[in-house]
Design a protein around this motif. Structure first.
Motif, PDB file in Angstrom:
ATOM      1  N   LEU A 281       0.615  -1.243   0.353  1.00 45.02           N
ATOM      2  CA  LEU A 281       0.099   0.323   0.186  1.00 45.02           C
ATOM      3  C   LEU A 281       0.881   1.371   0.054  1.00 45.02           C
ATOM      4  O   LEU A 281       1.403   1.391   1.209  1.00 45.02           O
ATOM      5  CB  LEU A 281      -0.961   0.025   1.283  1.00 45.02           C
ATOM      6  N   GLU A 282       0.297   2.780  -1.311  1.00 44.45           N
ATOM      7  CA  GLU A 282       1.113   3.456  -1.231  1.00 44.45           C
ATOM      8  C   GLU A 282      -0.055   4.653  -0.608  1.00 44.45           C
ATOM      9  O   GLU A 282      -1.233   4.585  -0.643  1.00 44.45           O
ATOM     10  CB  GLU A 282       1.855   3.606  -2.252  1.00 44.45           C
ATOM     11  N   LEU A 283       0.703   5.529   0.296  1.00 38.48           N
ATOM     12  CA  LEU A 283      -0.039   6.711   0.452  1.00 38.48           C
ATOM     13  C   LEU A 283       0.172   7.536  -0.307  1.00 38.48           C
ATOM     14  O   LEU A 283       1.760   7.764  -0.011  1.00 38.48           O
ATOM     15  CB  LEU A 283      -1.198   6.466   1.644  1.00 38.48           C
ATOM     16  N   VAL A 284      -0.605   9.121  -0.567  1.00 37.48           N
ATOM     17  CA  VAL A 284       0.132  10.339  -1.538  1.00 37.48           C
ATOM     18  C   VAL A 284      -0.988  11.247  -0.796  1.00 37.48           C
ATOM     19  O   VAL A 284      -2.141  11.346  -1.112  1.00 37.48           O
ATOM     20  CB  VAL A 284      -0.100   9.630  -2.606  1.00 37.48           C
ATOM     21  N   GLU A 285      -0.285  12.155  -0.060  1.00 37.39           N
ATOM     22  CA  GLU A 285      -0.591  13.274   0.053  1.00 37.39           C
ATOM     23  C   GLU A 285      -0.625  14.006  -0.360  1.00 37.39           C
ATOM     24  O   GLU A 285       0.377  14.861  -0.641  1.00 37.39           O
ATOM     25  CB  GLU A 285      -0.512  13.486   1.655  1.00 37.39           C
ATOM     26  N   THR A 286      -1.345  15.562  -1.072  1.00 39.35           N
ATOM     27  CA  THR A 286      -1.467  16.252  -2.083  1.00 39.35           C
ATOM     28  C   THR A 286      -1.144  17.980  -0.904  1.00 39.35           C
ATOM     29  O   THR A 286      -2.387  18.066  -0.516  1.00 39.35           O
ATOM     30  CB  THR A 286      -2.300  16.195  -3.015  1.00 39.35           C
ATOM     31  N   ALA A 287      -0.165  18.691  -0.257  1.00 42.28           N
ATOM     32  CA  ALA A 287      -0.212  19.710  -0.308  1.00 42.28           C
ATOM     33  C   ALA A 287      -1.149  20.361  -0.564  1.00 42.28           C
ATOM     34  O   ALA A 287      -0.930  20.775  -1.661  1.00 42.28           O
ATOM     35  CB  ALA A 287       1.052  19.959   0.267  1.00 42.28           C
ATOM     36  N   GLY A 288      -2.197  21.253   0.428  1.00 42.74           N
ATOM     37  CA  GLY A 288      -2.877  22.838  -0.466  1.00 42.74           C
ATOM     38  C   GLY A 288      -4.358  22.357  -0.863  1.00 42.74           C
ATOM     39  O   GLY A 288      -4.460  23.319  -1.354  1.00 42.74           O
TER      40      GLY A 288
END
Length: 317
Positions: A281-288
């Motif tokens: 599992l990969e988690l990607v967070e986009t800032a802003g």
């Protein structure tokens, strides 16, 4: 159309309002665009009927083919968002997004049109999604009802994706394959964009956002009146005894910094990694950014980056 406040029984603005006479007023997601050839991406699309009786259909997409027109391509099954109540695969943001992802990843795609609440309460969206997957799987021997899938879709390399409520559907369809099986279709991975999960207990920063929390609480009870509540396994993965049966080896979860649902995506990662599921599992967070920003501002740098990330997830599985 009279939409004065005195006539409104339930207000889920900016998405929809329910009037005292029972009329459903969808405020967004009502525009539709026809299928066809997209000159910007060279992708072709057309609409197909999956179940006439249940009003289940899909828009399917085919990229510009290489010289080898017999080449089989990975298949993406996409489930649109909208809180189970608004939007369709035929709305402009989804038409643009599917054209773009099909072109970028060089894949075939099926964008599912399921029935929406409140006229068709949850879990009908889940049942319609399963009906759609069985229809897709019927093409495994090359003799299904849709020639584009017979000729060009590799059912040994299938991916599910969705945003918001659509990510909820993608997740549950992966579990249903794990529990029921679906001969002819091999699920390689699922991509969940800003997934619509929830629960009774507040987590993360939710306690600091009472208005948003109340809206999500109310929308679930509205869209699924037969639900056991906010801890229904359809909504809260922590309460689902079948969580570990997600039927693929790769999952990617995308969250956005300013999204009320962000903490649910983070929590989902921990739940899945600690329930016995044996995958990556990969988690990607986009800032802003906020909820489904990539549909609202598709030309932004972050939206383009998200598109490329999903394409890479599919192509490198």
């Amino acid at each position: 159309m009279d939409s004065s406040s005195s006539d409104i029984a339930q207000d889920f603005s900016p998405s929809l309002r329910i009037h005292k006479d029972g009329r459903v007023e969808r405020l967004i997601g009502c525009d539709v665009v026809p299928p066809g050839y997209d000159p910007a991406t060279h992708v072709e699309s057309k609409d197909v009927v999956i179940s006439k009786d249940d009003d289940v259909s899909a828009r399917i997409y085919l990229p510009k083919l290489d010289h080898d027109a017999t080449q089989k391509l990975p298949l993406l099954v996409y489930f649109h968002g909208g809180g189970f109540c608004i939007e369709t695969p035929f709305s402009p943001p989804y038409q643009r997004f599917l054209n773009s992802i099909v072109s970028k990843a060089h894949i075939v795609a099926v964008s599912v049109h399921y029935r929406r609440a409140p006229e068709h309460p949850v879990p009908l969206a889940h049942e319609d999604s399963w009906t759609s997957l069985k229809w897709v799987a019927a093409h495994f021997a090359g003799n299904g009802p849709e020639e584009w899938l017979n000729r060009h879709a590799d059912l040994g390399s299938v991916f599910f994706a969705g945003d918001s409520a659509g990510a909820n559907l993608a997740h549950h369809m992966a579990i249903r394959i794990g529990t029921h099986g679906l001969p002819g279709l091999t699920l390689r991975g699922i991509a969940l964009v800003h997934p619509y999960f929830w629960g009774l207990e507040r987590i993360g920063s939710e306690a600091q956002k009472p208005e948003g929390v109340a809206m999500v609480d109310g929308l679930w009870r509205f869209s699924c009146p037969s639900s056991s509540g906010l801890d229904d396994p359809l909504l809260n993965p922590a309460k689902d005894p079948n969580l570990g049966k997600v039927a693929c080896e790769r999952v990617v979860v995308y969250v956005a910094e300013k999204d009320l649902l962000k903490d649910r995506g983070l929590h989902y990662k921990e739940l899945l990694l600690n329930c016995g599921w044996q995958g990556h599992l990969e988690l990607v967070e986009t800032a802003g950014e906020g909820h489904v920003f990539h549909l609202l501002d598709p030309d932004s740098d972050n939206a383009v980056s998200l598109l490329h990330q999903i394409a890479s997830f599919i192509n490198h599985s």
